[in-house]
Enzyme design. Structure first.
Site, PDB file in Angstrom:
ATOM      1  CD  GLU A 149       2.314  29.802  18.786  1.00 25.73           C
ATOM      2  OE1 GLU A 149       3.384  30.442  18.734  1.00 25.73           O
ATOM      3  OE2 GLU A 149       2.254  28.594  19.098  1.00 25.73           O
TER       4      GLU A 149
ATOM      5  CB  SER B 296      -0.994   0.002   1.161  1.00 24.32           C
ATOM      6  OG  SER B 296      -0.365   0.311   2.374  1.00 24.32           O
TER       7      SER B 296
ATOM      8  CE  LYS C 114       2.022   0.331   9.883  1.00 28.26           C
ATOM      9  NZ  LYS C 114       2.567  -0.305   8.672  1.00 28.26           N
TER      10      LYS C 114
ATOM     11  CB  THR D 104      -0.993  -1.611   7.874  1.00 31.70           C
ATOM     12  OG1 THR D 104       0.405  -1.860   7.781  1.00 31.70           O
ATOM     13  CG2 THR D 104      -1.732  -2.895   8.198  1.00 31.70           C
ATOM     14  CG  ASP D 105       3.212   0.788   4.864  1.00 31.78           C
ATOM     15  OD1 ASP D 105       3.200   0.357   6.030  1.00 31.78           O
ATOM     16  OD2 ASP D 105       4.136   0.555   4.065  1.00 31.78           O
TER      17      ASP D 105
END
Ligand code: ASP
Length: 326
Positions: free
Chosen positions: A283, A58, A164, A91-92
């Site tokens: 800010e 991925s 993740k 999962t990346d």
């Protein structure tokens, strides 16, 4: 028996080690049939059908696959033959693809993303158990109308909040802002939070053939304008800044981004921190500089949201509303 369709895209869940027990492996080595065959009691949970959309790590996911996947998921969701859908994915970038699917696919049917942290050939591979849970979740009426879900390690996350946050452990996913939606107990999903389905399918793709070009730039001490100028020269329609702290950055970077915003480029301030919302006019004077505050969305998810929002507006006020309401 619920009818669950699995769309496989690759990832470590389909990964094979070069040397059994070794560290190195290739993602996307096994097909979806092999993944399903590794889950013993699947036929007792649902009638499962499957297709292989792509078979990639991925880290190699891209807009083109997203457009194809979202359109296929729409089709499946509209089918009377499908009660729930599971997407296997690395999962990346799962936090991005699941979020993209959440924003683009209109359905109340369960739509569940699943992956694994260990390849299929590893000792203690987590893929089969995660896949079993994903099918059980997609087959459960309690999962409908909850938006796109992500399941790994016995934990159910909403696509909006799942990230993740660990490079190797099986409990790599967290929902830092709102917490997970539920967990698995005795093989059954148990929801502990009410549905977070807001915004599901709110960005229909229509006939879009491509997504606007949006880059993420990572802020740091001594940040200059070089990468901002390079992104603009490459034709960026939007920039997401992984700012320090509450979406802050150096004065030279702020000034370069203000020039970009004045030229019609959408500039979103997110944060490189894993937790906390970036608030408007903290800010940084967003009103004066024409920026957008990313709120809870960390850079990967902010980029997806901005790409989709830019399909219909470039106005910073309208874009800020998108981030406020998502
Ligand atoms: N690099 C892999 C991927 O994202 C990692 C995994 O799936 O866990 O495809």
């Amino acid at each position: 028996m619920p009818r669950i369709h699995v769309v496989a895209t690759g990832g470590t869940i389909a990964g094979a080690q070069a040397v059994p027990g070794g560290h190195g492996y290739a993602a996307g080595a096994f097909t979806v049939d092999a993944l399903l065959a590794a889950v013993p009691d699947l036929a007792g949970i649902a009638h499962v059908s499957a297709e292989q959309l792509v078979n990639i790590g991925s880290q190699d996911m891209n807009d083109r696959v997203w457009l194809t996947l979202a359109r296929r998921l729409e089709q499946l969701a509209a089918s009377d033959d499908v009660d729930g859908i599971v997407v296997t994915h690395g999962t990346d970038t799962m936090e991005e693809t699941a979020w993209f699917a959440h924003l683009t696919v209109r359905t109340t049917k369960p739509l569940v993303f699943v992956g694994s942290m260990r390849p299929a050939t590893a000792l203690g591979a987590d893929g089969p158990a995660n896949l079993r849970d994903a099918v059980a979740l997609a087959a459960d009426p309690a999962a409908s109308g909850r938006g796109v879900l992500v399941v790994l390690n016995d934990t159910i996350h909403g696509a909006r909040d799942a990230y993740k946050l660990h490079a190797s452990r099986v409990d790599a996913f967290r929902s830092p802002e709102r917490g997970p939606l539920g967990r698995f107990e005795g093989g059954r999903p148990c929801f502990t939070l009410p549905p977070l389905a807001a915004g599901q399918g709110s960005f229909p793709l229509g006939d879009a053939q491509a997504l606007p070009l949006v880059f993420i730039l990572y802020a740091h001490a001594s940040m200059g304008r070089e990468l901002i100028d390079a992104a603009l020269a490459a034709g960026a329609a939007g920039l997401v800044i992984a700012g320090v702290g509450n979406g802050n950055m150096t004065d030279p970077a702020l000034d370069a981004l203000q020039e970009a915003a004045a030229r019609g480029v959408a500039v979103v301030r997110s944060t490189r921190l894993p937790e906390g919302a970036v608030l408007r006019n903290g800010e940084v004077d967003d009103d004066a500089r024409g920026f957008i505050a990313a709120r809870e969305f960390k850079p990967g998810k902010a980029r997806v949201l901005l790409q989709l929002a830019l399909l219909s507006s470039r106005d910073p006020k309208a874009l800020q509303e998108v981030f406020d309401q998502a």
